[in-house]
Design a protein around this motif. Structure first.
Motif, PDB file in Angstrom:
ATOM      1  N   ALA A  63      48.695  13.177  79.764  1.00  0.00           N
ATOM      2  CA  ALA A  63      49.840  13.691  80.523  1.00  0.00           C
ATOM      3  C   ALA A  63      50.463  12.591  81.371  1.00  0.00           C
ATOM      4  CB  ALA A  63      49.398  14.853  81.413  1.00  0.00           C
ATOM      5  N   LEU A  64      49.626  11.714  81.935  1.00  0.00           N
ATOM      6  CA  LEU A  64      50.145  10.618  82.753  1.00  0.00           C
ATOM      7  C   LEU A  64      51.024   9.679  81.927  1.00  0.00           C
ATOM      8  CD1 LEU A  64      50.178   9.185  85.482  1.00  0.00           C
ATOM      9  CD2 LEU A  64      48.069   8.012  84.817  1.00  0.00           C
ATOM     10  N   LEU A  65      50.598   9.356  80.723  1.00  0.00           N
ATOM     11  CA  LEU A  65      51.405   8.506  79.839  1.00  0.00           C
ATOM     12  C   LEU A  65      52.740   9.171  79.532  1.00  0.00           C
ATOM     13  CD1 LEU A  65      48.672   7.279  77.308  1.00  0.00           C
ATOM     14  CD2 LEU A  65      49.779   5.938  79.111  1.00  0.00           C
ATOM     15  N   MET A  66      52.696  10.474  79.236  1.00  0.00           N
ATOM     16  CA  MET A  66      53.913  11.211  78.905  1.00  0.00           C
ATOM     17  C   MET A  66      54.871  11.253  80.090  1.00  0.00           C
ATOM     18  SD  MET A  66      55.087  12.952  76.217  1.00  0.00           S
ATOM     19  CE  MET A  66      53.582  13.405  75.348  1.00  0.00           C
ATOM     20  N   LEU A  67      54.332  11.514  81.281  1.00  0.00           N
ATOM     21  CA  LEU A  67      55.186  11.633  82.461  1.00  0.00           C
ATOM     22  C   LEU A  67      55.730  10.284  82.914  1.00  0.00           C
ATOM     23  CD1 LEU A  67      53.114  14.303  84.376  1.00  0.00           C
ATOM     24  CD2 LEU A  67      55.427  14.593  83.487  1.00  0.00           C
ATOM     25  N   ASN A  68      54.970   9.224  82.728  1.00  0.00           N
ATOM     26  CA  ASN A  68      55.506   7.887  83.031  1.00  0.00           C
ATOM     27  C   ASN A  68      56.707   7.585  82.139  1.00  0.00           C
ATOM     28  OD1 ASN A  68      53.947   6.929  85.188  1.00  0.00           O
ATOM     29  ND2 ASN A  68      52.261   6.356  83.838  1.00  0.00           N
ATOM     30  N   ARG A  69      56.621   7.982  80.886  1.00  0.00           N
ATOM     31  CA  ARG A  69      57.752   7.790  79.969  1.00  0.00           C
ATOM     32  C   ARG A  69      58.948   8.625  80.419  1.00  0.00           C
ATOM     33  NH1 ARG A  69      57.945   9.472  73.538  1.00  0.00           N
ATOM     34  NH2 ARG A  69      60.059   8.688  73.133  1.00  0.00           N
ATOM     35  N   LEU A  70      58.679   9.880  80.785  1.00  0.00           N
ATOM     36  CA  LEU A  70      59.751  10.753  81.254  1.00  0.00           C
ATOM     37  C   LEU A  70      60.392  10.216  82.528  1.00  0.00           C
ATOM     38  CD1 LEU A  70      58.288  14.308  80.654  1.00  0.00           C
ATOM     39  CD2 LEU A  70      60.538  13.534  79.900  1.00  0.00           C
ATOM     40  N   ALA A  71      59.575   9.686  83.433  1.00  0.00           N
ATOM     41  CA  ALA A  71      60.104   9.156  84.696  1.00  0.00           C
ATOM     42  C   ALA A  71      61.000   7.943  84.454  1.00  0.00           C
ATOM     43  CB  ALA A  71      58.960   8.790  85.629  1.00  0.00           C
ATOM     44  N   ARG A  72      60.694   7.166  83.434  1.00  0.00           N
ATOM     45  CA  ARG A  72      61.574   6.035  83.099  1.00  0.00           C
ATOM     46  C   ARG A  72      62.896   6.526  82.518  1.00  0.00           C
ATOM     47  NH1 ARG A  72      56.599   3.791  81.392  1.00  0.00           N
ATOM     48  NH2 ARG A  72      57.008   4.388  79.224  1.00  0.00           N
ATOM     49  N   LEU A  73      62.839   7.599  81.730  1.00  0.00           N
ATOM     50  CA  LEU A  73      64.051   8.156  81.128  1.00  0.00           C
ATOM     51  C   LEU A  73      64.903   8.904  82.151  1.00  0.00           C
ATOM     52  CD1 LEU A  73      62.506   9.549  77.816  1.00  0.00           C
ATOM     53  CD2 LEU A  73      64.102   7.633  77.989  1.00  0.00           C
ATOM     54  N   GLU A  74      64.236   9.570  83.104  1.00  0.00           N
ATOM     55  CA  GLU A  74      64.924  10.407  84.089  1.00  0.00           C
ATOM     56  C   GLU A  74      64.442  10.041  85.499  1.00  0.00           C
ATOM     57  OE1 GLU A  74      66.901  13.720  83.307  1.00  0.00           O
ATOM     58  OE2 GLU A  74      67.388  12.209  81.814  1.00  0.00           O
ATOM     59  N   PRO A  75      64.780   8.860  85.994  1.00  0.00           N
ATOM     60  CA  PRO A  75      64.224   8.393  87.281  1.00  0.00           C
ATOM     61  C   PRO A  75      64.630   9.241  88.478  1.00  0.00           C
ATOM     62  CG  PRO A  75      65.975   6.930  86.511  1.00  0.00           C
ATOM     63  CD  PRO A  75      65.674   7.861  85.384  1.00  0.00           C
ATOM     64  N   GLU A  76      65.703  10.018  88.386  1.00  0.00           N
ATOM     65  CA  GLU A  76      66.155  10.840  89.508  1.00  0.00           C
ATOM     66  C   GLU A  76      65.693  12.291  89.387  1.00  0.00           C
ATOM     67  OE1 GLU A  76      67.601   9.368  92.039  1.00  0.00           O
ATOM     68  OE2 GLU A  76      67.427   7.497  90.920  1.00  0.00           O
ATOM     69  N   ASN A  77      64.897  12.600  88.378  1.00  0.00           N
ATOM     70  CA  ASN A  77      64.466  13.976  88.151  1.00  0.00           C
ATOM     71  C   ASN A  77      63.266  14.287  89.052  1.00  0.00           C
ATOM     72  OD1 ASN A  77      63.248  16.366  87.064  1.00  0.00           O
ATOM     73  ND2 ASN A  77      64.416  16.046  85.193  1.00  0.00           N
ATOM     74  N   ALA A  78      63.500  15.020  90.139  1.00  0.00           N
ATOM     75  CA  ALA A  78      62.440  15.303  91.117  1.00  0.00           C
ATOM     76  C   ALA A  78      61.354  16.192  90.524  1.00  0.00           C
ATOM     77  CB  ALA A  78      63.037  15.957  92.359  1.00  0.00           C
ATOM     78  N   SER A  79      61.701  17.101  89.644  1.00  0.00           N
ATOM     79  CA  SER A  79      60.722  17.992  89.040  1.00  0.00           C
ATOM     80  C   SER A  79      59.687  17.207  88.233  1.00  0.00           C
ATOM     81  CB  SER A  79      61.430  19.006  88.144  1.00  0.00           C
ATOM     82  OG  SER A  79      60.502  19.838  87.503  1.00  0.00           O
ATOM     83  N   ILE A  80      60.160  16.241  87.470  1.00  0.00           N
ATOM     84  CA  ILE A  80      59.247  15.391  86.693  1.00  0.00           C
ATOM     85  C   ILE A  80      58.368  14.564  87.616  1.00  0.00           C
ATOM     86  CG2 ILE A  80      59.162  13.366  85.173  1.00  0.00           C
ATOM     87  CD1 ILE A  80      61.649  14.554  83.746  1.00  0.00           C
ATOM     88  N   ARG A  81      58.930  14.070  88.704  1.00  0.00           N
ATOM     89  CA  ARG A  81      58.162  13.248  89.632  1.00  0.00           C
ATOM     90  C   ARG A  81      57.119  14.073  90.384  1.00  0.00           C
ATOM     91  NH1 ARG A  81      62.280  10.198  93.197  1.00  0.00           N
ATOM     92  NH2 ARG A  81      60.712   8.560  93.453  1.00  0.00           N
ATOM     93  N   ARG A  82      57.402  15.355  90.637  1.00  0.00           N
ATOM     94  CA  ARG A  82      56.384  16.217  91.254  1.00  0.00           C
ATOM     95  C   ARG A  82      55.218  16.445  90.299  1.00  0.00           C
ATOM     96  NH1 ARG A  82      60.908  18.984  93.339  1.00  0.00           N
ATOM     97  NH2 ARG A  82      60.767  20.559  91.701  1.00  0.00           N
ATOM     98  N   LEU A  83      55.509  16.615  89.018  1.00  0.00           N
ATOM     99  CA  LEU A  83      54.439  16.709  88.034  1.00  0.00           C
ATOM    100  C   LEU A  83      53.619  15.424  88.015  1.00  0.00           C
ATOM    101  CD1 LEU A  83      56.061  18.401  84.892  1.00  0.00           C
ATOM    102  CD2 LEU A  83      54.201  19.316  86.278  1.00  0.00           C
ATOM    103  N   LEU A  84      54.307  14.297  88.144  1.00  0.00           N
ATOM    104  CA  LEU A  84      53.626  13.012  88.149  1.00  0.00           C
ATOM    105  C   LEU A  84      52.674  12.905  89.342  1.00  0.00           C
ATOM    106  CD1 LEU A  84      53.285  10.299  86.764  1.00  0.00           C
ATOM    107  CD2 LEU A  84      55.323   9.478  87.954  1.00  0.00           C
ATOM    108  N   VAL A  85      53.084  13.425  90.502  1.00  0.00           N
ATOM    109  CA  VAL A  85      52.200  13.446  91.677  1.00  0.00           C
ATOM    110  C   VAL A  85      50.914  14.197  91.348  1.00  0.00           C
ATOM    111  CG1 VAL A  85      51.897  14.401  93.993  1.00  0.00           C
ATOM    112  CG2 VAL A  85      54.008  13.195  93.417  1.00  0.00           C
TER     113      VAL A  85
END
Length: 207
Positions: A63-85
């Motif tokens: 999941a961490l690998l997937m979310l790091n990829r998503l965070a690079r694609l959508e750096p302003e997406n707070a929902s994705i960054r909360r999942l990353l936390v």
């Protein structure tokens, strides 16, 4: 002679016109195919769904690998960054998770999930009073969320304040029969089946 001069002038004029046409069209932006407009949101949605499934199955490294990829694609997406936390916490990277929480709160100080997560992370690092402060803010923002109440109970118990721990636990235990059944995937919380009363007796999950 004059005729040759005008012929040469005409040729030069035509060449210049052709050159201008090439220059003006060379740097023109390429129009994207209409299919690209929907392809990116679909890909983001698919990756996000996959990340949620990995979190649900507790495959946090993937999941961490997937979310790091998503965070690079959508750096302003707070929902994705909360999942990353949440996933940073689950993989033991609490310092990174705290830093990301503070960045999220700088943009949205009234998000109960982020306040809860920061409180849990601080308490996990031994900063119980600072963690409780954040958890109390989270409770004020989302008083109906029993998972936040249970996190407060655990933090008070770790601090040694058993009366407050019992009060928060009782409030969480009352709420859980009528509100949430499963914590949102971006919320750091103990599953209800693992809840324990401040005295140490494990509670049965609500039906």
């Amino acid at each position: 002679m004059e005729k040759r001069f005008f012929c040469l002038l005409g040729a030069l004029t035509a060449t210049a016109a052709a050159t201008v046409a090439v220059i003006t069209t060379y740097d023109a932006p390429v129009t994207r195919p209409s299919g690209d407009v929907t392809a990116r949101p679909r890909m983001i949605w698919q990756l996000r769904t996959r990340a949620n499934s990995l979190i649900e199955s507790k495959n946090y490294p993937a999941a961490l690998l997937m979310l790091n990829r998503l965070a690079r694609l959508e750096p302003e997406n707070a929902s994705i960054r909360r999942l990353l936390v949440r996933v940073l916490y689950e993989t033991g990277r609490n310092d990174d998770a705290i830093l990301l929480c503070r960045e999220l709160l700088a943009g949205n100080p009234d998000n109960a999930t982020t306040r809860n997560n920061l409180g849990v992370l601080l308490a996990a690092g031994g900063s119980f009073e600072a963690g409780i402060k954040e958890l109390l803010k989270a409770h004020t923002l989302a008083p109906e969320n029993e998972f936040i109440d249970y996190n407060l109970s655990r933090a008070y118990r770790a601090l040694g304040d058993l009366p407050e721990a019992e009060r928060c636990y009782a409030r969480a235990n009352r709420s859980r029969k009528q509100t949430l059944t499963v914590a949102p995937p971006d919320l750091i919380a103990v599953p209800r089946s693992d809840w324990q009363a401040p005295g140490g007796n494990q509670e049965e999950p609500a039906p």
